[in-house]
Every structure is written in structure tokens, then in C-alpha cells.
Design a protein around this motif. Structure first.
Motif, PDB file in Angstrom:
ATOM      1  N   GLU A 363      14.403 -35.598 -45.364  1.00 30.69           N
ATOM      2  CA  GLU A 363      13.683 -35.638 -46.645  1.00 30.69           C
ATOM      3  C   GLU A 363      14.400 -34.828 -47.712  1.00 30.69           C
ATOM      4  OE1 GLU A 363      12.446 -34.944 -43.738  1.00 30.69           O
ATOM      5  OE2 GLU A 363      10.758 -36.273 -43.326  1.00 30.69           O
ATOM      6  N   ARG A 364      15.052 -33.749 -47.284  1.00 31.13           N
ATOM      7  CA  ARG A 364      15.734 -32.854 -48.213  1.00 31.13           C
ATOM      8  C   ARG A 364      17.037 -33.442 -48.717  1.00 31.13           C
ATOM      9  NH1 ARG A 364      19.653 -29.138 -46.432  1.00 31.13           N
ATOM     10  NH2 ARG A 364      19.004 -29.648 -44.311  1.00 31.13           N
ATOM     11  N   THR A 365      17.643 -34.322 -47.922  1.00 28.32           N
ATOM     12  CA  THR A 365      19.009 -34.740 -48.243  1.00 28.32           C
ATOM     13  C   THR A 365      19.121 -36.199 -48.682  1.00 28.32           C
ATOM     14  OG1 THR A 365      19.549 -35.429 -45.999  1.00 28.32           O
ATOM     15  CG2 THR A 365      19.832 -33.106 -46.490  1.00 28.32           C
ATOM     16  N   LEU A 366      18.064 -36.979 -48.496  1.00 23.85           N
ATOM     17  CA  LEU A 366      18.154 -38.390 -48.882  1.00 23.85           C
ATOM     18  C   LEU A 366      18.364 -38.505 -50.396  1.00 23.85           C
ATOM     19  CD1 LEU A 366      15.421 -39.778 -46.500  1.00 23.85           C
ATOM     20  CD2 LEU A 366      17.763 -40.652 -46.664  1.00 23.85           C
ATOM     21  N   PRO A 367      19.084 -39.539 -50.827  1.00 21.78           N
ATOM     22  CA  PRO A 367      19.372 -39.650 -52.263  1.00 21.78           C
ATOM     23  C   PRO A 367      18.092 -39.877 -53.064  1.00 21.78           C
ATOM     24  CG  PRO A 367      20.076 -41.621 -51.074  1.00 21.78           C
ATOM     25  CD  PRO A 367      19.689 -40.613 -50.034  1.00 21.78           C
ATOM     26  N   GLY A 368      18.072 -39.336 -54.284  1.00 30.76           N
ATOM     27  CA  GLY A 368      16.872 -39.455 -55.110  1.00 30.76           C
ATOM     28  C   GLY A 368      16.015 -38.217 -55.051  1.00 30.76           C
ATOM     29  N   GLY A 369      16.542 -37.158 -54.442  1.00 31.13           N
ATOM     30  CA  GLY A 369      15.838 -35.882 -54.409  1.00 31.13           C
ATOM     31  C   GLY A 369      16.769 -34.766 -54.822  1.00 31.13           C
ATOM     32  N   LEU A 370      16.242 -33.752 -55.452  1.00 29.95           N
ATOM     33  CA  LEU A 370      17.029 -32.557 -55.773  1.00 29.95           C
ATOM     34  C   LEU A 370      16.129 -31.340 -55.618  1.00 29.95           C
ATOM     35  CD1 LEU A 370      17.064 -31.781 -59.485  1.00 29.95           C
ATOM     36  CD2 LEU A 370      16.352 -34.053 -58.803  1.00 29.95           C
ATOM     37  N   ILE A 371      16.746 -30.192 -55.411  1.00 28.93           N
ATOM     38  CA  ILE A 371      15.961 -28.964 -55.218  1.00 28.93           C
ATOM     39  C   ILE A 371      16.230 -28.023 -56.387  1.00 28.93           C
ATOM     40  CG2 ILE A 371      15.591 -26.958 -53.735  1.00 28.93           C
ATOM     41  CD1 ILE A 371      16.205 -28.629 -51.330  1.00 28.93           C
ATOM     42  N   VAL A 372      15.148 -27.469 -56.940  1.00 29.51           N
ATOM     43  CA  VAL A 372      15.281 -26.528 -58.064  1.00 29.51           C
ATOM     44  C   VAL A 372      14.596 -25.208 -57.724  1.00 29.51           C
ATOM     45  CG1 VAL A 372      15.395 -28.366 -59.793  1.00 29.51           C
ATOM     46  CG2 VAL A 372      13.165 -27.369 -59.198  1.00 29.51           C
ATOM     47  N   ASP A 373      15.048 -24.177 -58.429  1.00 34.40           N
ATOM     48  CA  ASP A 373      14.401 -22.863 -58.279  1.00 34.40           C
ATOM     49  C   ASP A 373      13.193 -22.785 -59.220  1.00 34.40           C
ATOM     50  OD1 ASP A 373      15.445 -22.410 -60.814  1.00 34.40           O
ATOM     51  OD2 ASP A 373      17.090 -21.158 -60.090  1.00 34.40           O
ATOM     52  N   THR A 374      12.561 -21.634 -59.292  1.00 31.25           N
ATOM     53  CA  THR A 374      11.343 -21.555 -60.108  1.00 31.25           C
ATOM     54  C   THR A 374      11.662 -21.574 -61.599  1.00 31.25           C
ATOM     55  OG1 THR A 374      11.426 -19.177 -59.809  1.00 31.25           O
ATOM     56  CG2 THR A 374       9.884 -20.354 -58.434  1.00 31.25           C
ATOM     57  N   GLY A 375      12.949 -21.461 -61.928  1.00 34.16           N
ATOM     58  CA  GLY A 375      13.337 -21.617 -63.326  1.00 34.16           C
ATOM     59  C   GLY A 375      13.624 -23.067 -63.684  1.00 34.16           C
ATOM     60  N   GLY A 376      13.648 -23.945 -62.672  1.00 33.61           N
ATOM     61  CA  GLY A 376      13.888 -25.368 -62.925  1.00 33.61           C
ATOM     62  C   GLY A 376      15.338 -25.782 -62.787  1.00 33.61           C
ATOM     63  N   ASP A 377      16.204 -24.892 -62.302  1.00 32.44           N
ATOM     64  CA  ASP A 377      17.625 -25.207 -62.142  1.00 32.44           C
ATOM     65  C   ASP A 377      17.965 -25.521 -60.684  1.00 32.44           C
ATOM     66  OD1 ASP A 377      18.568 -24.699 -64.840  1.00 32.44           O
ATOM     67  OD2 ASP A 377      18.051 -22.594 -64.441  1.00 32.44           O
ATOM     68  N   ARG A 378      18.930 -26.419 -60.495  1.00 28.31           N
ATOM     69  CA  ARG A 378      19.479 -26.586 -59.139  1.00 28.31           C
ATOM     70  C   ARG A 378      20.243 -25.305 -58.791  1.00 28.31           C
ATOM     71  NH1 ARG A 378      23.476 -31.121 -58.452  1.00 28.31           N
ATOM     72  NH2 ARG A 378      23.065 -31.032 -56.214  1.00 28.31           N
ATOM     73  N   PHE A 379      20.331 -25.013 -57.478  1.00 30.49           N
ATOM     74  CA  PHE A 379      21.061 -23.792 -57.104  1.00 30.49           C
ATOM     75  C   PHE A 379      21.872 -23.965 -55.837  1.00 30.49           C
ATOM     76  CE2 PHE A 379      18.293 -22.653 -53.551  1.00 30.49           C
ATOM     77  CZ  PHE A 379      17.107 -23.305 -53.872  1.00 30.49           C
ATOM     78  N   VAL A 380      21.859 -25.161 -55.244  1.00 29.57           N
ATOM     79  CA  VAL A 380      22.506 -25.328 -53.943  1.00 29.57           C
ATOM     80  C   VAL A 380      22.812 -26.810 -53.738  1.00 29.57           C
ATOM     81  CG1 VAL A 380      20.368 -25.734 -52.617  1.00 29.57           C
ATOM     82  CG2 VAL A 380      22.292 -24.569 -51.505  1.00 29.57           C
ATOM     83  N   ASN A 381      23.793 -27.076 -52.870  1.00 29.49           N
ATOM     84  CA  ASN A 381      23.992 -28.439 -52.375  1.00 29.49           C
ATOM     85  C   ASN A 381      22.835 -28.742 -51.436  1.00 29.49           C
ATOM     86  OD1 ASN A 381      24.678 -30.715 -50.917  1.00 29.49           O
ATOM     87  ND2 ASN A 381      26.513 -29.811 -49.981  1.00 29.49           N
ATOM     88  N   GLU A 382      21.952 -29.622 -51.854  1.00 29.65           N
ATOM     89  CA  GLU A 382      20.730 -29.889 -51.075  1.00 29.65           C
ATOM     90  C   GLU A 382      21.042 -30.403 -49.676  1.00 29.65           C
ATOM     91  OE1 GLU A 382      21.379 -31.003 -54.104  1.00 29.65           O
ATOM     92  OE2 GLU A 382      19.695 -30.541 -55.449  1.00 29.65           O
ATOM     93  N   ALA A 383      22.226 -31.030 -49.496  1.00 31.13           N
ATOM     94  CA  ALA A 383      22.570 -31.627 -48.203  1.00 31.13           C
ATOM     95  C   ALA A 383      23.413 -30.695 -47.336  1.00 31.13           C
ATOM     96  CB  ALA A 383      23.317 -32.940 -48.431  1.00 31.13           C
ATOM     97  N   ALA A 384      23.548 -29.438 -47.747  1.00 33.46           N
ATOM     98  CA  ALA A 384      24.314 -28.476 -46.943  1.00 33.46           C
ATOM     99  C   ALA A 384      23.569 -28.194 -45.635  1.00 33.46           C
ATOM    100  CB  ALA A 384      24.501 -27.185 -47.729  1.00 33.46           C
ATOM    101  N   PRO A 385      24.262 -27.636 -44.623  1.00 29.91           N
ATOM    102  CA  PRO A 385      23.576 -27.280 -43.375  1.00 29.91           C
ATOM    103  C   PRO A 385      22.335 -26.430 -43.663  1.00 29.91           C
ATOM    104  CG  PRO A 385      25.932 -27.059 -43.101  1.00 29.91           C
ATOM    105  CD  PRO A 385      25.702 -27.372 -44.554  1.00 29.91           C
ATOM    106  N   TYR A 386      21.256 -26.720 -42.931  1.00 36.49           N
ATOM    107  CA  TYR A 386      19.946 -26.150 -43.300  1.00 36.49           C
ATOM    108  C   TYR A 386      19.932 -24.628 -43.300  1.00 36.49           C
ATOM    109  CZ  TYR A 386      19.870 -27.853 -38.403  1.00 36.49           C
ATOM    110  OH  TYR A 386      20.219 -28.229 -37.125  1.00 36.49           O
ATOM    111  N   SER A 387      20.681 -24.025 -42.364  1.00 34.08           N
ATOM    112  CA  SER A 387      20.724 -22.573 -42.301  1.00 34.08           C
ATOM    113  C   SER A 387      21.354 -22.012 -43.574  1.00 34.08           C
ATOM    114  CB  SER A 387      21.566 -22.185 -41.090  1.00 34.08           C
ATOM    115  OG  SER A 387      21.074 -21.051 -40.482  1.00 34.08           O
ATOM    116  N   ASP A 388      22.406 -22.684 -44.053  1.00 31.97           N
ATOM    117  CA  ASP A 388      23.098 -22.215 -45.253  1.00 31.97           C
ATOM    118  C   ASP A 388      22.188 -22.280 -46.476  1.00 31.97           C
ATOM    119  OD1 ASP A 388      25.281 -21.911 -43.670  1.00 31.97           O
ATOM    120  OD2 ASP A 388      26.404 -23.610 -44.469  1.00 31.97           O
TER     121      ASP A 388
END
Ligand SMILES: Cc1cc2nc3c(=O)[nH]c(=O)nc-3n(C[C@H](O)[C@H](O)[C@H](O)COP(=O)(O)OP(=O)(O)OC[C@H]3O[C@@H](n4cnc5c(N)ncnc54)[C@H](O)[C@@H]3O)c2cc1C
Length: 578
Positions: A363-388
């Protein structure tokens, strides 16, 4: 101090049912006498991945062995798991034609783990892992399958394998366990009724609505289920197969597994581990170990006090077995064991759903999704290894708040992909919304308002993300640059299968918190799985494996199965060494 018994106090060779007086341990000082429940060559603590493998090994080497297990069930987190197992050069992958070599594996592991974990332990893992898999197959009904295509997590490093070297248990008929099947710890996720699903199938089941192979795999899972029902079998796969198969091996080897029997403390006699104090049927009892005690009692994921003491906050969204409260680690510490990696865990982004955290992979890595912080910015490669991803969340907190973070998707994503067990296009359960884990809005601005993010920032982030998706290159976080990123994606999406624009309302925001599969810090051990003191000396007779010990993976995660592979391997090493 662990329970110290003087030679006089320990009645060597006493039969089960005899009593032993204690004076030294404050925990039991009040007890006038503790019954001796039994005497074995080896006492194993915990019937999970590490413990059952250790017990099977010791028993098949001719040692009398018992397993004491805290839960009313066996299997621990291993039974709940997907049971991916990362063991380079095992006979299953070599037979499947995987071009692995000891040199490639050694180069890759040392590149991933780095020098913080002694080379001797890394080598012990690589040298014994293949033998462990062969041993388990020879001494239990377990068989394994290659998880073809499940890339190592850093496939671009020297020796990394983009097509993967992980395996998982093959199908097992639960009837082999007889009545003991009723004591198998249930899986974390229930497989849809009538289907038989392997871990490697999930990648395709997520895509069943939009991909021909996905639909074919779904049909195959159903066909397997139907065939099993016609044969009158009780199908087990993933962690259920792993735990069931190991338990079946123990049944055949006549190793008793005492359920509802938690370790209370280690018995240390003249500096040597000679047994365990347990509680059984509500009263204390002693189990003697002539050769040694192997602690496989898992991590401390469900011990809030230990998590507060050792880990960055907030934390505690674990999907590990609830009995894993660090009892063995604490007992080892009282016996003088040094601890390592206590601040770390087998992290992964999770959604705090009302019943339990959901450890979201695809769910985290499928296309059409992105992850943002509480400021609304992306901060990571969403598809990176989960621990990272979780390491990044903690590293950026509290300056750039990432806890919680938010997974933003649109209706197009929801129309295409399974989300947990919710089929494409179907509405999400009401209690997900009621609990505050999920929000929905017909506009990006409305969604931002609902989750307390500046609307203009979220709008700008989505617009930027969409332009990157159309260009096919994530210039900001390089999502899709590694072969690993493409495992849980949609091959039908072009030009980059990891990236798709968000354009179809309504939009959804899923709360993302730092979840874990369990903790990875514990007793420091050597290449023979012997527990070490802070000065590097060995505590005689005491072994640890699995999440009760500090992980051979260090702070990293080499590939799918990096916790169970080493847990079983060091259990095997301990069972041989003892
Ligand atoms: C949902 C889920 C999916 C996962 N998927 C994977 C995967 O695909 N691949 C992978 O490598 N890892 C996976 N993991 C992680 C993996 O399951 C664990 O890291 C692994 O099982 C650890 O092995 P262990 O033997 O140390 O602990 P466990 O398997 O948890 O066994 C520990 C046992 O010790 C018992 N115990 C605890 N305290 C005491 C006590 N005081 N006395 C006696 N017994 C005690 C527990 O009840 C338990 O039975 C997953 C975990 C979960 C929860």
C-alpha cells in the motif's frame, strides 16, 4: 542478579518432583522450596523461530531437550509472520538456478551490515544458514520455495540480487500436527476463506483487478484452496507453515513443549547457566539444564517500560506476538549479559487501525501514493526498505515532524489496488475513519484541512509529485531508482512503474506511524551464539538466538527474511554448540 545457587543448594541429578531451596534470589527468596519440574540436557526458552529450531537441532544431536513457552500457543511472532527467510546459498535457491555464491553473499552482507557486527558472526550466519535449511528439511515436514523476484533490499550493492534469494515455507497440511494444531498461534492477517496464499502471491493479489498475472494468481490461490478442501487437508502457509512444520519436527523428535510456562529467571550456578526458573500452573518450578540454556524468547516489543527506557519516542505500534515482553533479555541482563542495539527494531511504516497496527507493505509503495510529513512535504523515497523509512522518520523528528506522517492516495489508486483486505473500489470500513486513522475529501485542500496540514503546501507537493510521475523520474527522492523499489509496484504503469499522478477525487490520507515486526536489540552473542558479558567473556552454558539477541543484521535489513533467517540459523548454531 540472576538466581544464584550455590553447589550445596543444587541437588544435582534430583528427579522431577524433588525440591530445591533458594536463598540468594530476591525474586524467590520468600519461597521455602521450589519443585524441580525436570532435568534435561538442554532447556530452550520460547517456541518461536529461534527456539524451535534450536530445540530440533539439540534433540537430533541426541540431547534430551525441553521447550518452555510462555503463551498458551506455540509459534510466537514466527507463526504470525509472512515467513520470508533470507539465507544465501541454500539448497532451495541453488536448485532453482539462483546464481548465488559464498563470495557474493559475503560481499553483500558486509556491505549492508558494515563493521559494527563482528565479521565472525556474519560468517557464522552465512556458513551455517544453508546447512540449517537442509537440516530442517531432513528433520521436519517443512519444504521451501524460492520467492522469485523479491529483490534483496539493496540489490545495487556488490553481491546484491535484484531477482532475490529469499525463500518461504511451502504448503503444509496441518493434519500432520494432530491435536497440537489447536495450539498454533494464529496468523497476523487472515487469508481470504477458501484460498491458499503464499507470501510471494501478495505482490500479485494486490494487482488482481488490473493485471492479468494478478488475476491468474488469485485464481490459482482459489484452486489450491479448493483442492486442499477436497483432499480434507488443513492448509498452512507462511508463518503458520513454518511454526507448524517446526513443531511437527519436535513432535517426531519427542521434544516436549510446555505451554503456559513462562521463564521467570535463569539459574546461575558458579557463573554457569544450569537451568531456568519458570512458572507453571501458577506456581514456581525449576527446570535443570545439564548442558545449557538457549534463550529464544523473542524481543521486548510489548514491554512499554523497556521501550521507554531504550527507544526513541513515540513508539510501540508493534505487530509482534504479545508475549514478547523482553523477559529473556532481562533475565540475561541479570546474569551479566551485555546488550546491544536496544534502540533499534525491525521497523516498518504502519497504519494505526482500530484493532491493531497494520504493517503496510504494498500500500505504501504502489504508484499513485506519496507520503508527507505534518508540514505537507515529501521527505523520503516511499518505496525504500521499510526499516529505512522509519529510521528517516525518527531522524527527522522532532524538527521536521514525521510522526505521524500521511500516505496520500486518490480514488484512481483505490480503484486499482487491494488495500489490506478491502477490494478495489469498495469503501473503507467506517471504523477506520472513526478512529482517525484515515481521512477522505473531495479536494486536496479539504484533505489537508482534515489532517491539519497547510493546504497550499500539500497542493504544491501533489502538483510537484504529479509532474515527476509524468516525467518518469523522481528527481527529489529517487523512487524507482533501485530494483527493490519495483517489487510492490504496478508493471502496467508507465513510464516508471513506481510513480503515478494523483488526479481522481476523492483523496485519502492514511496516518503513518513507526510500526515494527519486533525489536532487534538483545543479548550480545558471539559466532557460536554464546551470550557475552560486557568484557567479551562468555557466560558458560548460556545461549541466545533470534530477537532475544542483538541482530547479526546490525541496524540494517538485507532482504526479505532477515529476521527469521538469522533467528533459525543462530538457533541451529546454539543447538549444535551446546
Ligand atoms: C506480521 C509479521 C510478519 C513478519 N514477517 C516476517 C518475514 O516475512 N520474514 C522475517 O524474517 N521476519 C518476519 N517477521 C518477524 C519475525 O516473525 C520475528 O522477527 C521472528 O519470529 C523472531 O523470532 P524469535 O524466535 O526471536 O521470536 P518469536 O518467533 O516471536 O518467538 C519467541 C517465543 O518466545 C516466547 N516467550 C516470550 N517470553 C517468554 C518467556 N518469559 N518464557 C517462555 N517463552 C517466552 C513467545 O511467546 C514466543 O513464542 C514478521 C513478524 C510479524 C509479526
Amino acid at each position: 542478579m540472576a538466581m544464584e545457587l550455590s553447589r550445596r543448594q543444587v541437588l544435582r541429578g534430583a528427579a522431577a518432583g524433588a525440591t530445591v531451596a533458594f536463598t540468594a534470589n530476591p525474586l524467590v527468596a520468600a519461597a521455602a522450596a521450589t519443585p524441580v519440574l525436570g532435568e534435561y540436557d538442554v532447556v530452550v526458552v520460547g517456541a518461536g523461530a529461534a527456539g524451535m529450531t534450536a530445540a530440533l537441532t539439540a534433540a537430533r544431536r541426541g540431547l534430551s531437550t525441553v521447550v518452555v513457552e510462555k503463551a498458551p500457543t506455540f509459534g510466537g511472532s514466527a507463526a504470525r509472520s509472512g515467513a520470508g527467510i533470507w539465507i544465501p546459498n541454500n539448497e532451495v535457491i541453488l536448485a532453482a538456478g539462483v546464481p548465488d555464491t559464498p563470495q557474493k553473499a559475503a560481499g553483500y552482507l558486509s556491505a549492508v551490515v558494515g563493521p559494527s557486527v563482528p565479521a565472525a558472526r556474519q560468517q557464522a550466519f552465512l556458513a551455517n544458514g544453508p546447512a540449517m535449511i537442509s537440516f530442517v528439511m531432513a528433520n521436519s515436514p517443512l519444504r521451501f520455495r524460492w520467492m522469485e523476484g523479491y529483490s534483496d533490499y539493496y540489490p545495487e550493492l556488490p553481491g546484491g540480487m535484484p531477482n532475490g534469494r529469499s525463500i518461504e515455507p511451502d504448503y503444509l497440511d496441518g493434519n500432520v500436527l494432530g491435536a497440537e494444531l489447536a495450539h498454533l498461534n494464529p496468523a497476523y492477517l487472515t487469508v481470504p476463506a477458501g484460498m491458499v496464499v503464499f507470501s510471494a502471491d501478495y505482490k500479485w493479489l494486490n494487482l488482481a483487478a488490473v493485471n492479468a498475472k494478478g488475476a491468474a494468481v488469485a485464481a490459482e490461490c482459489l484452486a489450491r484452496g479448493t483442492a486442499a478442501a477436497l483432499r480434507g487437508e488443513k492448509p498452512l502457509t507462511m508463518g503458520q507453515s513454518l511454526a507448524g512444520g517446526l513443531r511437527a519436527g519436535l513432535l517426531a523428535a519427542n521434544v516436549p513443549v510446555w505451554l503456559n510456562t513462562p521463564l521467570q529467571d535463569l539459574v546461575i550456578e558458579n557463573g554457569r547457566a544450569t537451568g531456568v526458573l519458570v512458572s507453571r500452573d501458577g506456581s514456581a518450578g525449576l527446570v535443570r539444564a545439564r548442558r545449557g540454556v538457549i534463550v529464544g524468547s523473542g524481543g521486548f516489543e510489548h514491554n512499554a517500560a523497556m521501550r521507554t527506557q531504550y527507544q526513541r519516542q513515540p513508539t510501540g505500534w508493534s505487530v509482534g506476538a504479545k508475549e514478547n515482553t523482553g523477559d529473556g533479555i532481562r533475565a540475561g541482563q541479570r546474569a551479566g549479559a551485555a546488550l546491544d542495539l536496544m534502540d533499534d527494531a525491525w521497523w516498518g511504516p504502519a497504519i494505526p487501525l482500530p484493532d491493531q497496527p497494520y504493517f503496510c507493505l504494498a500500500e505504501r509503495t504502489l504508484p499513485g501514493g506519496l507520503i508527507v510529513d505534518t508540514g505537507g512535504d515529501r521527505f523520503v523515497n516511499e518505496a525504500a526498505p521499510y526499516s529505512d523509512v522509519v529510521h528517516v522518520m525518527y531522524d527527522r523528528n522532532p524538527n521536521d515532524q514525521c510522526i505521524p506522517a500521511w500516505l496520500i492516495v486518490d480514488q484512481n489508486y483505490r480503484n486499482r489496488y487491494l488495500f489490506k483486505d478491502v477490494l478495489p473500489t469498495l469503501p473503507l470500513p467506517n471504523d477506520w475513519y472513526a478512529s482517525g486513522a484515515v481521512f477522505r475529501s473531495s479536494t486536496v485542500d479539504g484533505l489537508a484541512g482534515a489532517i491539519g496540514i497547510p493546504p497550499a503546501t500539500l497542493r504544491r507537493t501533489v502538483t510537484r509529485f504529479n509532474s515527476l510521475a509524468w516525467s518518469g523520474a523522481d528527481a527529489d527522492f529517487r523512487r524507482g531508482a533501485s530494483a527493490y523499489d519495483h517489487y510492490y509496484t504496478d508493471p502496467g504503469v508507465f513510464p516508471n512503474s513506481c510513480l503515478a499522478a494523483l488526479w481522481l477525487p476523492p483523496y485519502y490520507a492514511f496516518k503513518i506511524v513507526p510500526g515494527d515486526l519486533g525489536t532487534k536489540g538483545g543479548m550480545r552473542t558471539d559466532a557460536r551464539a554464546r551470550v557475552l558479558r560486557a568484557d567479551g567473556s562468555v557466560i558458560p552454558g548460556l545461549y541466545a538466538a533470534g530477537n532475544a539477541s542483538a541482530a547479526v543484521m546490525g541496524r540494517s535489513y538485507a532482504g526479505a527474511g532477515s529476521t527469521i533467517g538469522p533467528a533459525m540459523t543462530f538457533g541451529y548454531i546454539a543447538g549444535n554448540d551446546v
